[in-house]
Design an enzyme around this catalytic site. Structure first.
Site, PDB file in Angstrom:
ATOM      1  CD  GLU B  49     -50.406 -25.893  -2.424  1.00  0.00           C
ATOM      2  OE1 GLU B  49     -50.531 -27.042  -2.840  1.00  0.00           O
ATOM      3  OE2 GLU B  49     -50.480 -24.876  -3.143  1.00  0.00           O
ATOM      4  CG  ASP B  60     -48.851 -18.120  -9.594  1.00  0.00           C
ATOM      5  OD1 ASP B  60     -49.632 -19.071  -9.390  1.00  0.00           O
ATOM      6  OD2 ASP B  60     -47.780 -17.960  -8.984  1.00  0.00           O
TER       7      ASP B  60
END
Lengths: 407, 275
Positions: B49, B60
């Protein structure tokens, strides 16, 4: 995100059931939040149709906030500019000193109805944070306010106010440490505490249903104005002016008038050092369509889609985005959007104080600066209403500093 | 057959769990990040990824936020990330690459152009964190036209009704976010995840990758029992942070690079079936 060119039959029927205002709005959140967002929507739609919810809302609006706020004919200002009759909708007289308390009461009633036991909110200048901390004290619910590191430093009195009211203020240093980062951090907290927490968003922004819901609560401003104006002068005002950061006070003022096309609506964005300088907070006049904080709208961004920091003398307008309904009204030209730079707002701030004995917040000082520009050329029977959405006590330090005065 | 399908099929036939490694594209700079990307398959990574850096990554934690900031400060753009893929594909036609990021840079780039350029570069799947099924149609269809998979996320809050919405139109594999929280947070409770994944399995044949909160080889091994693959991000990115400021000087043998690759080697080693 193609623009819908055809104007709608009514501007009061949006958003659609998916929360879209034309190509704007929507629910652009992480999957973790989706069930919760849908739950907030369901709870709000039920509350909206429940008369007892509005009985409660009206009770607090009247006896706690002090509504209706007066509609004041600013005769001295009208004479000074020598044109239109100028009126102030005095939302600065509300408890906590600004219009933010309107949607805070509405949302805290919803949060308790949903059985939520913890409140989070973001704040820039601290006005929404203070209003949130206030209703959380009133309803005895613990709250955490996220505030950018930079704002914590420059808005120390409001940080102290929030703490007095029992709130926890969390300083956000990620990103650039401003309002947009506070909102990011609030969303991160919400993802982590989905079970018990309600995010009390401070403007007509964020994922659906927040833009619609906050607008509905703030519409009390426009509704009162309609009645007050009709009772005292008959008919409708000719022009409404409001300042815009995220756009909550403007949406609240404009919404009940959207389908009366003869009423001219003007939103005033913060021009900072001037839109051409790149240092401003004018998302519509100086930004581009994009996606952030759960919504599709206009944002300040670079050519790669990275969000840029906003700049304004007024911390309350210092946000790089704008509510999606404004984006839609902008595309359809139902509302005219202009911008006023820091310097003009600063002059208007002082002029309003001297002319009318009212120290406005720096946010509505932007609106007053635009009123000063257009009023002289309008006829004497032109009725212009400006939303005086907050008082300026919180800004005296900033203004003193700008004027080189040491307090 | 598409690369993602092939990898998950061979994982099943080999009775093995896959390692999906996350790195932020362009962190700490495009050159170093490209070198790192190219070295990953040799350390047993099955799927990679690559993060598309964004100024406001709302899902995040601090570690990935900082990685994005480093990449942006070094001038990394979405085009640079796609070029990393182009460069990778010159020597590797087998390892699937999945881009992960947020909607705004993709929309600014242009949705159709993004899909076309993904296909041309050799991207296999795309995850856009802030595009839930209700809002992903434009991107999903554009990618679908180019035979690139739109990977959807399932979370602990996805109840039966939600699951139906997510599975309707899901392709490639499912990314199971094992905690309610942000990247780099604490590990999920094994039992809770197991029960939920069982419910998902009953409704779909798509492979399931389990991510969020998996940091050590032990975590990877423990959580791998639940899905077809595990995703590790923050603990890798944390080590990549040490490469920061070494632009131009980092080669495969540099100790900081070795530390990153050894960590990844340990993770993939932990997923090898017991002899």
């Amino acid at each position: 995100m193609q623009n819908e060119r055809k104007p709608p039959n009514s501007f009061r029927k949006a958003p659609d059931e998916r929360g879209h205002f034309g190509p704007y709005g929507g629910r652009f959140v992480a999957e973790t939040l989706m069930p919760l967002i849908l739950e907030v929507e369901k709870a709000y739609l039920e509350a909206r149709d429940d008369i007892s919810f509005w009985v409660e809302f009206d009770k607090y609006a009247k006896h706690y906030i002090g509504r209706p706020s007066p509609l004041y004919h600013a005769e001295k200002a009208s004479k000074h500019f020598g044109g239109a009759q100028i009126y102030f909708k005095r939302d600065e007289l509300n408890h906590t000193g600004a219009h933010k308390i309107n949607h805070c009461i509405g949302q805290i009633l919803l949060a308790t109805r949903m059985g939520k036991t913890r409140i989070i909110a973001e704040t820039g200048a601290g006005q929404h944070g203070v209003a949130t901390a206030t209703v959380c004290a009133l309803f005895d619910i613990p709250c955490t306010i996220f505030m950018g590191e930079t704002d914590v430093k420059r808005q120390a009195p409001n940080v102290f106010r929030m703490k007095l009211l029992g709130a926890e203020v969390r300083s956000v240093s990620s990103g650039t440490g401003t309002l947009k980062d506070a909102m990011n951090e609030a969303l991160r907290d919400w993802v982590t505490h989905v079970e018990d927490t309600y995010y009390l968003i401070g403007t007509v922004a964020g994922p659906h249903p927040f833009p619609m819901m906050v607008r509905d609560f703030q519409s009390i401003i426009g509704k009162e104005l309609r009645e007050q104006f009709q009772d005292r002068y008959g008919g409708l005002p000719d022009t409404l002016v409001a300042c815009i950061g995220g756009g909550s006070n403007a949406m609240g003022l404009f919404y009940p008038f959207l389908d009366e096309r003869e009423v001219k609506l003007i939103g005033v964005e913060a021009g900072g050092h001037g839109v051409e300088s790149g240092e401003h907070a004018a998302s519509l006049t100086g930004g581009l369509p994009g996606i952030l904080h759960g919504m599709s709208s206009y944002f300040l961004q670079d050519e790669n889609g990275q969000i840029k920091d906003a700049h304004s003398i007024s911390a309350g307008l210092d946000y790089p985005g704008i509510g999606p309904e404004h984006a839609w009204l902008f595309d359809h030209k139902r509302v005219e959007y202009v911008s006023v730079p820091d310097q003009e707002a600063l002059e208007a701030f002082q002029l309003c104080a001297k002319l009318e004995g009212i120290i406005p917040a720096l946010e509505p000082a932007h609106a007053f600066a635009h009123v000063a520009k257009i009023a002289p050329s309008l006829p004497e029977d032109h009725h212009l209403v400006m939303n005086l959405c907050g008082r300026g006590d919180k800004d005296i330090f900033t203004v003193a500093d700008m004027l080189g005065v040491k307090l | 057959m598409k690369r993602l399908g092939k990898v998950f099929e061979s994982l099943r036939t080999e009775n093995r769990k896959g390692l999906i490694a996350f790195i932020m594209g362009g962190d700490p700079d495009v050159e170093t990040s490209t070198a790192l990307l190219k070295a990953l398959p040799s350390r047993g990574v099955d799927v990679i990824e690559i993060g598309m850096p964004f100024s406001d990554p709302m899902a995040d934690g601090p570690v990935i936020q900082m990685a994005g900031q480093r990449a942006l400060e070094a001038g990394c753009t979405l085009r640079n990330v796609l070029d990393m893929v182009v460069s990778f594909r010159k020597d590797n036609q087998d390892t699937p690459l999945v881009l992960m990021g947020y909607a705004n840079p993709v929309y600014r780039y242009g949705v159709d152009k993004f899909a076309l350029d993904c296909a041309e570069a050799g991207v296999d799947g795309v995850i856009i964190v802030d595009l839930p099924p209700e809002e992903d149609q434009a991107v999903r269809e554009a990618l679908g036209n180019q035979f690139v998979d739109m990977i959807r996320l399932i979370t602990p809050t996805s109840d039966a009704g939600r699951l139906e919405t997510i599975l309707d139109g899901a392709t490639g594999f499912l990314y199971y976010v094992s905690i309610t929280g942000i990247t780099g947070a604490a590990k999920a409770k094994h039992d809770k995840v197991a029960a939920h994944i069982e419910k998902i399995r009953a409704k779909t044949d798509l492979p399931i990758a389990v991510g969020f909160g998996i940091k050590t080889p032990n975590d990877a091994q423990e959580m791998s029992a639940l899905g077809d693959a595990v995703v590790v991000g923050s603990s890798i990115v944390e080590k990549i942070a040490h490469l920061s400021g070494k632009s131009g000087k980092v080669d495969q043998g540099a100790p900081e690079m070795t530390a990153v690759l050894d960590h990844i080697g340990a993770l993939s080693g932990a997923l090898k079936p017991a002899a």
